[in-house]
Design an enzyme around this catalytic site. Structure first.
Site, PDB file in Angstrom:
ATOM      1  N   GLU A  42      26.596  24.772  68.354  1.00 45.72           N
ATOM      2  CA  GLU A  42      26.596  23.599  69.230  1.00 45.72           C
ATOM      3  C   GLU A  42      26.011  23.875  70.612  1.00 45.72           C
ATOM      4  O   GLU A  42      25.402  22.997  71.199  1.00 45.72           O
ATOM      5  CB  GLU A  42      27.969  22.939  69.324  1.00 45.72           C
ATOM      6  CG  GLU A  42      29.020  23.703  70.057  1.00 45.72           C
ATOM      7  CD  GLU A  42      30.381  23.003  70.050  1.00 45.72           C
ATOM      8  OE1 GLU A  42      30.425  21.778  70.144  1.00 45.72           O
ATOM      9  OE2 GLU A  42      31.395  23.715  69.974  1.00 45.72           O
ATOM     10  N   HIS A  94      28.908  35.188  45.969  1.00 44.09           N
ATOM     11  CA  HIS A  94      28.800  33.949  45.204  1.00 44.09           C
ATOM     12  C   HIS A  94      27.678  33.063  45.734  1.00 44.09           C
ATOM     13  O   HIS A  94      27.648  31.869  45.462  1.00 44.09           O
ATOM     14  CB  HIS A  94      30.138  33.208  45.219  1.00 44.09           C
ATOM     15  CG  HIS A  94      31.253  34.020  44.638  1.00 44.09           C
ATOM     16  ND1 HIS A  94      31.340  34.290  43.293  1.00 44.09           N
ATOM     17  CD2 HIS A  94      32.283  34.674  45.225  1.00 44.09           C
ATOM     18  CE1 HIS A  94      32.401  35.062  43.072  1.00 44.09           C
ATOM     19  NE2 HIS A  94      32.982  35.320  44.233  1.00 44.09           N
ATOM     20  N   CYS A 154      30.720   7.418  75.332  1.00 43.12           N
ATOM     21  CA  CYS A 154      30.535   6.427  76.393  1.00 43.12           C
ATOM     22  C   CYS A 154      31.727   6.402  77.355  1.00 43.12           C
ATOM     23  O   CYS A 154      32.855   6.664  76.949  1.00 43.12           O
ATOM     24  CB  CYS A 154      30.396   5.041  75.796  1.00 43.12           C
ATOM     25  SG  CYS A 154      29.123   4.899  74.558  1.00 43.12           S
ATOM     26  N   GLU A 189      34.993  28.801  63.533  1.00 39.41           N
ATOM     27  CA  GLU A 189      34.968  28.335  64.918  1.00 39.41           C
ATOM     28  C   GLU A 189      33.859  29.059  65.700  1.00 39.41           C
ATOM     29  O   GLU A 189      33.151  28.442  66.503  1.00 39.41           O
ATOM     30  CB  GLU A 189      36.346  28.550  65.566  1.00 39.41           C
ATOM     31  CG  GLU A 189      36.455  28.265  67.041  1.00 39.41           C
ATOM     32  CD  GLU A 189      36.080  26.848  67.444  1.00 39.41           C
ATOM     33  OE1 GLU A 189      35.888  25.990  66.579  1.00 39.41           O
ATOM     34  OE2 GLU A 189      35.929  26.627  68.661  1.00 39.41           O
ATOM     35  N   LYS A 222      31.979  14.661  74.361  1.00 38.31           N
ATOM     36  CA  LYS A 222      33.260  15.353  74.480  1.00 38.31           C
ATOM     37  C   LYS A 222      34.348  14.644  73.702  1.00 38.31           C
ATOM     38  O   LYS A 222      35.162  15.268  73.051  1.00 38.31           O
ATOM     39  CB  LYS A 222      33.636  15.441  75.967  1.00 38.31           C
ATOM     40  CG  LYS A 222      34.938  16.188  76.230  1.00 38.31           C
ATOM     41  CD  LYS A 222      34.797  17.662  75.921  1.00 38.31           C
ATOM     42  CE  LYS A 222      36.092  18.416  76.020  1.00 38.31           C
ATOM     43  NZ  LYS A 222      36.029  19.713  75.326  1.00 38.31           N
ATOM     44  N   LYS A 242      30.747  27.184  67.569  1.00 36.90           N
ATOM     45  CA  LYS A 242      30.433  27.363  68.995  1.00 36.90           C
ATOM     46  C   LYS A 242      28.968  27.746  69.157  1.00 36.90           C
ATOM     47  O   LYS A 242      28.274  27.206  69.998  1.00 36.90           O
ATOM     48  CB  LYS A 242      31.293  28.466  69.638  1.00 36.90           C
ATOM     49  CG  LYS A 242      32.719  28.160  69.950  1.00 36.90           C
ATOM     50  CD  LYS A 242      32.948  27.213  71.093  1.00 36.90           C
ATOM     51  CE  LYS A 242      33.026  25.794  70.591  1.00 36.90           C
ATOM     52  NZ  LYS A 242      34.327  25.324  70.169  1.00 36.90           N
ATOM     53  N   GLY A 278      32.414   1.762  71.828  1.00 37.07           N
ATOM     54  CA  GLY A 278      32.767   1.474  70.438  1.00 37.07           C
ATOM     55  C   GLY A 278      31.565   0.951  69.675  1.00 37.07           C
ATOM     56  O   GLY A 278      30.417   1.038  70.151  1.00 37.07           O
ATOM     57  N   ARG A 290      31.956  13.904  79.165  1.00 39.20           N
ATOM     58  CA  ARG A 290      32.161  13.365  77.822  1.00 39.20           C
ATOM     59  C   ARG A 290      30.868  13.290  77.025  1.00 39.20           C
ATOM     60  O   ARG A 290      30.909  13.105  75.809  1.00 39.20           O
ATOM     61  CB  ARG A 290      32.775  11.968  77.918  1.00 39.20           C
ATOM     62  CG  ARG A 290      34.149  11.981  78.545  1.00 39.20           C
ATOM     63  CD  ARG A 290      34.559  10.595  78.948  1.00 39.20           C
ATOM     64  NE  ARG A 290      34.771   9.746  77.790  1.00 39.20           N
ATOM     65  CZ  ARG A 290      35.969   9.488  77.271  1.00 39.20           C
ATOM     66  NH1 ARG A 290      37.022  10.005  77.796  1.00 39.20           N
ATOM     67  NH2 ARG A 290      36.102   8.703  76.233  1.00 39.20           N
TER      68      ARG A 290
HETATM   69  C1  F6R Z   1      33.556  21.502  69.357  1.00 38.69           C
HETATM   70  C2  F6R Z   1      34.329  20.336  69.730  1.00 38.69           C
HETATM   71  C3  F6R Z   1      34.529  19.263  68.719  1.00 38.69           C
HETATM   72  C4  F6R Z   1      35.936  18.665  68.848  1.00 38.69           C
HETATM   73  C5  F6R Z   1      36.083  17.461  67.905  1.00 38.69           C
HETATM   74  C6  F6R Z   1      37.490  16.903  67.919  1.00 38.69           C
HETATM   75  O1  F6R Z   1      33.506  22.435  70.387  1.00 38.69           O
HETATM   76  O2  F6R Z   1      34.789  20.220  70.830  1.00 38.69           O
HETATM   77  O3  F6R Z   1      34.290  19.726  67.433  1.00 38.69           O
HETATM   78  O4  F6R Z   1      36.868  19.651  68.535  1.00 38.69           O
HETATM   79  O5  F6R Z   1      35.185  16.467  68.284  1.00 38.69           O
HETATM   80  O6  F6R Z   1      37.839  16.485  69.189  1.00 38.69           O
HETATM   81  P1  F6R Z   1      39.358  16.336  69.618  1.00 38.69           P
HETATM   82  O7  F6R Z   1      39.956  17.688  69.603  1.00 38.69           O
HETATM   83  O8  F6R Z   1      39.302  15.740  70.983  1.00 38.69           O
HETATM   84  O9  F6R Z   1      39.998  15.431  68.609  1.00 38.69           O
END
Ligand code: F6R
Length: 606
Positions: free
Chosen positions: A486, A502, A2, A479, A601, A483, A100, A27
């Site tokens: 997501e 395993h 938000c 990672e 974000k 990627k 929140g 975000r």
């Molecule tokens: C994936 C991604 C999320 C953030 C996670 C932590 O591409 O961006 O997994 O890494 O939400 O966010 P920060 O780094 O802002 O604490």
């Protein structure tokens, strides 16, 4: 997640609010709304979907106001509807937006209903506006009503409220969700992120936990958690205003992938001194802390957690200190053991991730010798609340999928490793000399884009995939899998290659692409055996391999060559082709690359 923007001014604030919301779009959100007050009239406009829909609806309605609040909502309680979108209104008098989660909303709602309040939405937020309205009948001012209301709230909030009867002021309160006041000339602003206000001001006051503030055109009064008036520092921001342009790129994510050599250069700039890390890269007290440290506890979420996972290999091998890495949401809810002379390191792009912040606050009560954050956003909560801060200089990251933040975090963690090694009298020149080659090595790996784009075609009809790596490339495989899932919505899992037999070998068939990260290091032969195990079971393998690793493409294996790099920086360099693969698969699948479904974000609620 938000976003909040608010303004009290002499001029109409519609444009400022909508522009501010646009700057927060990255975000992640699903609906948006605005409440505007003019000459005793309160108007609310809401829209599901993009801010552009809200903008059109505001234009069509013709409403305007010199005081207003606006919000982008990422649904938690109640579906994605206009009714559930903020602002919420009580009795056509008080308007409120909230970031929140209010945890005791059910009990508050029951009491307010008994008192005759009618609830229109399914949100936890609506209780706040009715509660403030109810308390307004007992208190002389909106400020006092908000102060009284927050005492009854459990959970997290960053909230902004105004009363149309006195719309020359807005009242704001922060607990667990960031808020920043923007100072103008004869006008003042509030937002959940300074980026929202960069078009109107550069001067900010970051509210602290428990603060309540009254903002008018010319004044800002702040009260701390005990209700006492406080002065908070005014900070001049030097963040780039240019968060809106994708330039020549089709998506922010692609732009940010290509910005990585520059982001790494910026992160290194002024922080290396010959073959040493400069003493002040981590702040004043860092030297003594690094001398004394015996253990590093890393806490993070998501992609940032993966960078911490890589750092464990580095810190133990090169700096000779033990290291644990834990997901913040787990760490904060268990009783963990604090090792002697332990340094707590949080890693975060945003600096506002709710679980990471809560973990830091918990750790501060547990006897760690010091806390440090590796973070990309100056002035964020993690930066302000940690003893030491290493700022990554990735610049604003807009794509929800983290790319340049991750690689610059890795650079920060390499420098941390070198700094601790330095203080322990170990040779760190090998690390620093390798780091210096990184920007060029990253540029070389970007040259793989064309080949990877062609390769991506083979993934478009796949539903599952498996990523394999060993050693410090195992977190890179994790990672890569994160990627891909997501942004392309293809189910992707990562395994340490030695774990294959395993369990995961049972999954292998021709419909399950296997992506292998294979630099030429001491684990290569072991990895090759794992690859053969997959081949023997009919799997199709995609290998990102050092030119000298001697993999050859054939019917069951596609090999993408990566230029040779020093082993210690290989995790950073091998990240790039995996980012490009996810990107091109997502483009082929036609997903929303920059704002993938259901994701935000900055995850400011737990
Ligand atoms: C994936 C991604 C999320 C953030 C996670 C932590 O591409 O961006 O997994 O890494 O939400 O966010 P920060 O780094 O802002 O604490």
């Amino acid at each position: 997640m938000c976003g909040i923007v608010g303004a009290v001014a002499e001029r109409p604030v519609n444009r400022i609010l909508i522009e501010g919301l646009k700057r927060l779009e990255y975000r992640g959100y699903d609906s948006a709304g605005v409440a505007l007050s003019e000459a005793g009239t309160l108007n609310t406009v809401k829209a599901v979907g993009k801010v552009a829909n809200l903008e059109a609806a505001v234009a069509e309605s013709g409403v305007s106001g010199h005081t207003g609040i606006a919000h982008t909502r990422w649904a938690t309680h109640g579906g994605v509807t206009e009714v559930n979108a903020h602002p919420h209104i009580s009795n056509n008098e008080i308007a409120l937006v909230h970031n929140g989660i209010i945890e005791n909303h059910e009990s508050l709602r029951a009491v307010l209903k008994d008192d005759g309040y009618t609830f229109l939405s399914d949100t936890d937020t609506e209780v706040m506006v009715h509660l403030i309205h109810q308390l307004r009948q007992q208190h002389n001012s909106l400020l006092d009503s908000v102060k009284a209301a927050v005492k009854q709230l459990e959970g997290a909030y960053g909230t902004v409220v105004f009363d149309k009867a006195n719309d020359n002021e807005i009242i704001v309160a922060r607990s667990g969700s960031p808020l920043v006041i923007g100072l103008g000339l004869g006008e003042n602003f509030i937002a959940s992120d300074q980026l929202a206000l960069l078009a109107v001001t550069r001067n900010f006051i970051f509210l602290e936990e428990g603060d309540v503030a009254r903002i008018t055109r010319d004044t800002v009064e702040i009260y701390d958690i005990n209700g006492e008036p406080v002065e908070r520092e005014v900070v001049e921001s030097n963040i780039s205003q240019d968060v809106s342009g994708k330039g020549e790129y089709r998506h922010y994510m692609l732009k940010e992938i290509y910005e990585q050599p520059m982001a790494v250069r910026n992160t290194l700039e002024g922080r290396l001194d010959g073959d040493r890390v400069s003493v002040d890269a981590f702040g004043d007290q860092a030297n003594q802390i690094f001398k004394d440290v015996k253990h590093v506890q890393i806490i993070a979420c998501g992609t940032s957690y993966h960078s911490g996972m890589v750092a464990r290999y580095w810190l133990e091998q090169y700096a000779g200190v033990s290291c644990n890495v834990e997901i913040a949401s787990e760490f904060r809810y268990r009783e963990s053991f604090v090792h002697e002379n332990s340094l707590l390191v949080t890693i975060s792009q945003s600096g506002e991730t709710a679980d990471t912040l809560a973990a830091l606050r918990l750790a501060k009560e547990q006897g760690y010798m010091a806390s440090m954050t590796i973070c990309n956003v100056p002035g964020s909560s993690l930066v302000r609340e940690s003893d030491l801060a290493f700022m990554t200089k990735a610049g604003a990251e807009i794509g929800v999928a983290s790319t340049k933040a991750f690689t610059t975090q890795l650079v920060g963690l390499l420098m941390l490793t070198a700094s601790i090694a330095q203080e322990k009298g170990r040779d760190q020149s090998v690390i620093v000399n390798a780091i210096k080659t990184l920007p060029n090595k990253l540029e070389e790996s970007l040259n793989m884009a064309e080949g990877i784009e062609a390769l991506a075609e083979e993934f478009a009809d796949k539903h599952h995939s498996l990523f394999l790596g060993r050693g410090s490339q195992y977190p890179i495989a994790m990672e890569g899998a994160l990627k891909l899932k997501e942004i392309s919505y293809i189910h992707a899992e990562a395994y340490a290659a030695g774990e294959l037999k395993h369990g995961p070998l049972a999954l292998i068939d021709a419909d399950m692409p296997i992506i292998v990260v294979a630099p030429n290091n001491e684990l290569l032969e072991k990895l090759k055996s794992n690859v053969e195990e997959v081949r023997a079971r009919g799997g199709i393998i995609y290998v990102f391999a050092d030119k000298d690793s001697n993999f050859a493409s054939d019917d069951t294996m596609r090999v993408m060559n990566v230029n040779h790099v020093e082993d210690i920086i290989a995790p950073v360099v091998y990240t790039i082709p995996l980012q490009l693969l996810s990107y091109y698969v997502a483009v082929i699948k036609g997903t929303d690359v920059d704002q993938p479904r259901n994701l935000a974000k900055s995850v400011t609620v737990e």
